[in-house]
Design a protein around this motif. Structure first.
Motif, mmCIF file in Angstrom:
data_model
loop_
_atom_site.group_PDB
_atom_site.id
_atom_site.type_symbol
_atom_site.label_atom_id
_atom_site.label_comp_id
_atom_site.label_asym_id
_atom_site.label_seq_id
_atom_site.Cartn_x
_atom_site.Cartn_y
_atom_site.Cartn_z
ATOM 1 N N THR A 120 2.268 0.720 -0.024
ATOM 2 C CA THR A 120 3.030 -0.379 -0.610
ATOM 3 C C THR A 120 3.109 -1.556 0.353
ATOM 4 O OG1 THR A 120 5.102 0.459 0.297
ATOM 5 C CG2 THR A 120 4.429 1.286 -1.877
ATOM 6 N N LYS A 121 3.670 -2.660 -0.138
ATOM 7 C CA LYS A 121 3.890 -3.814 0.723
ATOM 8 C C LYS A 121 4.828 -3.464 1.867
ATOM 9 C CE LYS A 121 5.419 -8.630 0.813
ATOM 10 N NZ LYS A 121 6.351 -8.399 1.949
ATOM 11 N N GLU A 122 5.801 -2.576 1.600
ATOM 12 C CA GLU A 122 6.718 -2.159 2.648
ATOM 13 C C GLU A 122 5.972 -1.475 3.791
ATOM 14 O OE1 GLU A 122 8.930 -3.264 -0.731
ATOM 15 O OE2 GLU A 122 7.275 -1.806 -0.598
ATOM 16 N N CYS A 123 4.899 -0.771 3.466
ATOM 17 C CA CYS A 123 4.075 -0.153 4.506
ATOM 18 C C CYS A 123 3.454 -1.218 5.403
ATOM 19 C CB CYS A 123 2.975 0.696 3.866
ATOM 20 S SG CYS A 123 1.706 1.260 5.019
ATOM 21 N N PHE A 124 2.942 -2.281 4.807
ATOM 22 C CA PHE A 124 2.320 -3.345 5.604
ATOM 23 C C PHE A 124 3.362 -4.155 6.365
ATOM 24 C CE2 PHE A 124 -0.965 -2.386 2.444
ATOM 25 C CZ PHE A 124 -2.038 -2.177 3.295
ATOM 26 N N ASP A 125 4.573 -4.267 5.794
ATOM 27 C CA ASP A 125 5.659 -4.907 6.543
ATOM 28 C C ASP A 125 5.981 -4.099 7.801
ATOM 29 O OD1 ASP A 125 5.858 -6.933 4.673
ATOM 30 O OD2 ASP A 125 7.543 -6.012 3.592
ATOM 31 N N ALA A 126 5.983 -2.772 7.659
ATOM 32 C CA ALA A 126 6.242 -1.910 8.811
ATOM 33 C C ALA A 126 5.116 -2.020 9.833
ATOM 34 C CB ALA A 126 6.407 -0.461 8.362
ATOM 35 N N ILE A 152 -4.681 -9.409 12.391
ATOM 36 C CA ILE A 152 -4.804 -8.282 11.477
ATOM 37 C C ILE A 152 -4.600 -8.779 10.050
ATOM 38 C CG2 ILE A 152 -3.930 -5.999 10.847
ATOM 39 C CD1 ILE A 152 -2.885 -5.708 13.698
ATOM 40 N N PHE A 153 -5.527 -8.433 9.185
ATOM 41 C CA PHE A 153 -5.472 -8.846 7.777
ATOM 42 C C PHE A 153 -5.468 -7.598 6.899
ATOM 43 C CE2 PHE A 153 -7.695 -12.069 10.221
ATOM 44 C CZ PHE A 153 -7.059 -13.243 9.842
ATOM 45 N N TRP A 154 -4.948 -7.752 5.671
ATOM 46 C CA TRP A 154 -4.984 -6.633 4.745
ATOM 47 C C TRP A 154 -5.195 -7.098 3.313
ATOM 48 C CZ3 TRP A 154 -1.118 -5.863 0.947
ATOM 49 C CH2 TRP A 154 0.038 -6.627 1.085
ATOM 50 N N PHE A 155 -5.891 -6.257 2.565
ATOM 51 C CA PHE A 155 -6.094 -6.432 1.130
ATOM 52 C C PHE A 155 -5.474 -5.234 0.434
ATOM 53 C CE2 PHE A 155 -9.612 -8.683 3.031
ATOM 54 C CZ PHE A 155 -9.860 -9.770 2.205
ATOM 55 N N ALA A 156 -4.967 -5.432 -0.748
ATOM 56 C CA ALA A 156 -4.512 -4.337 -1.591
ATOM 57 C C ALA A 156 -5.136 -4.509 -2.971
ATOM 58 C CB ALA A 156 -2.990 -4.299 -1.697
ATOM 59 N N LYS A 157 -5.859 -3.498 -3.412
ATOM 60 C CA LYS A 157 -6.518 -3.509 -4.721
ATOM 61 C C LYS A 157 -7.496 -4.670 -4.846
ATOM 62 C CE LYS A 157 -2.474 -1.427 -6.936
ATOM 63 N NZ LYS A 157 -1.448 -1.564 -8.002
ATOM 64 N N GLY A 158 -8.114 -5.073 -3.726
ATOM 65 C CA GLY A 158 -9.112 -6.121 -3.759
ATOM 66 C C GLY A 158 -8.554 -7.506 -4.017
ATOM 67 N N GLN A 159 -7.256 -7.680 -3.887
ATOM 68 C CA GLN A 159 -6.648 -8.966 -4.185
ATOM 69 C C GLN A 159 -6.667 -9.878 -2.961
ATOM 70 O OE1 GLN A 159 -2.797 -7.929 -5.758
ATOM 71 N NE2 GLN A 159 -3.631 -7.034 -7.624
ATOM 72 N N THR A 160 -5.843 -10.911 -2.974
ATOM 73 C CA THR A 160 -5.841 -11.917 -1.922
ATOM 74 C C THR A 160 -5.620 -11.307 -0.550
ATOM 75 O OG1 THR A 160 -4.915 -13.494 -3.502
ATOM 76 C CG2 THR A 160 -4.803 -14.079 -1.169
#
Length: 280
Positions: free
Chosen positions: A158-164, A180-188
């Protein structure tokens, strides 16, 4: 053929360990930072976890995927227990794909636990495909998946995981070690921004040794209108926050006291890097 592990049962047992999404991803990010990466991308899509970096690459991909195997870099700091990649792989999925480039070579290998051959208690897998690196680029792509469908692995982080994760790697990002960058489900694509403590109105700083190992403490009082973080004190080792604690809130004395405790390289960490080894 590649010998993957000395123990069939130990590998199978790793599938049932307790590992959060935060811990699983953080282990791979640790490896990238230890490899000197300045840019790391975390991509979660189609039940795959993909972590790519521009670090120095992996010289021996078989050793990197072997329980008990280890490949240190000059910048290695937190890879002490040599289990990060293996923990994450076996916890999440049967399959692991690695593509990596060093200055001289490029290697790729595809592991599928279900296709390993057992010989004398060892798991034997495929050999890597190795060629000369003519691109001039270095780096590694770790692709783990599809992950197991049984809970708690069924839902993506979840987003909370990336916030952590943003808090965990704040020292690395704020210190300029990497982005450090992240994508979730291929989105922005999102960038992990460092979490910062409020500005101090008054502060003290002190550095000292305990049993020959250095500790630096930075503690201060923040302004009354400052927004306090969820945790007041951060325990920092190298490029990451390894622990958090709350000193006081509300009307309690010291409620606006916050700070950091930074450990030198000599301090050992527990296996999951969330506490100092040997200290209760």
């Amino acid at each position: 053929m590649s010998v993957i592990s000395p123990s069939l049962h130990s590998l199978e047992g790793m599938k049932f360990q307790s590992l959060s999404w935060h811990d699983a991803i953080a282990e791979l990010v640790d490896n990238s930072i230890d490899a000197g990466a300045t840019e790391i991308t975390i991509d979660v899509r189609n039940r795959h976890l993909i972590v790519a970096d521009n670090g120095c690459g992996i010289k021996d991909v078989v050793k990197a995927a072997t329980v008990g195997g280890r490949e240190d870099h000059d910048s290695t700091r937190l890879g002490r227990y040599v289990v990060g990649l293996k923990d994450t792989w076996f916890y999440l999925s049967n399959q692991l794909n690695i593509f990596t480039r060093t200055k001289k070579t490029q290697s790729s290998i595809k592991f599928d636990r279900k296709k390993f051959v057992e010989i004398d208690g060892r798991w034997i897998g495929p050999d890597p495909v190795v060629a000369i690196n003519t691109s001039g680029e270095t780096g590694t792509v770790i692709d783990i998946g599809p992950w197991h469908e049984s809970n708690p692995r069924r839902m993506p982080p979840t987003k909370e995981c990336f916030d952590a994760l943003a808090l965990t790697f704040s020292p690395a990002v704020e210190g300029g070690l990497c982005k450090i960058f992240w994508f979730a489900k291929g989105q922005t694509r999102h960038q992990l921004d460092p979490v910062k403590l409020p500005e101090f109105e008054r502060k003290i700083g002190e550095a000292f040794d305990i049993d020959g190992k250095s500790v630096a403490i930075n503690i201060g009082i923040v302004a009354g209108d400052s927004v306090l973080p969820l945790s007041d004190f951060w325990l920092i080792s190298g490029h990451r926050v390894i622990g958090e604690a709350c000193y006081g809130k509300g009307d309690y004395e010291g409620a606006r006291v916050v700070g950091t405790i930074t450990l030198s390289k000599g301090w050992g960490l527990t296996r999951n890097k969330n506490a100092v080894e040997g200290i209760e």
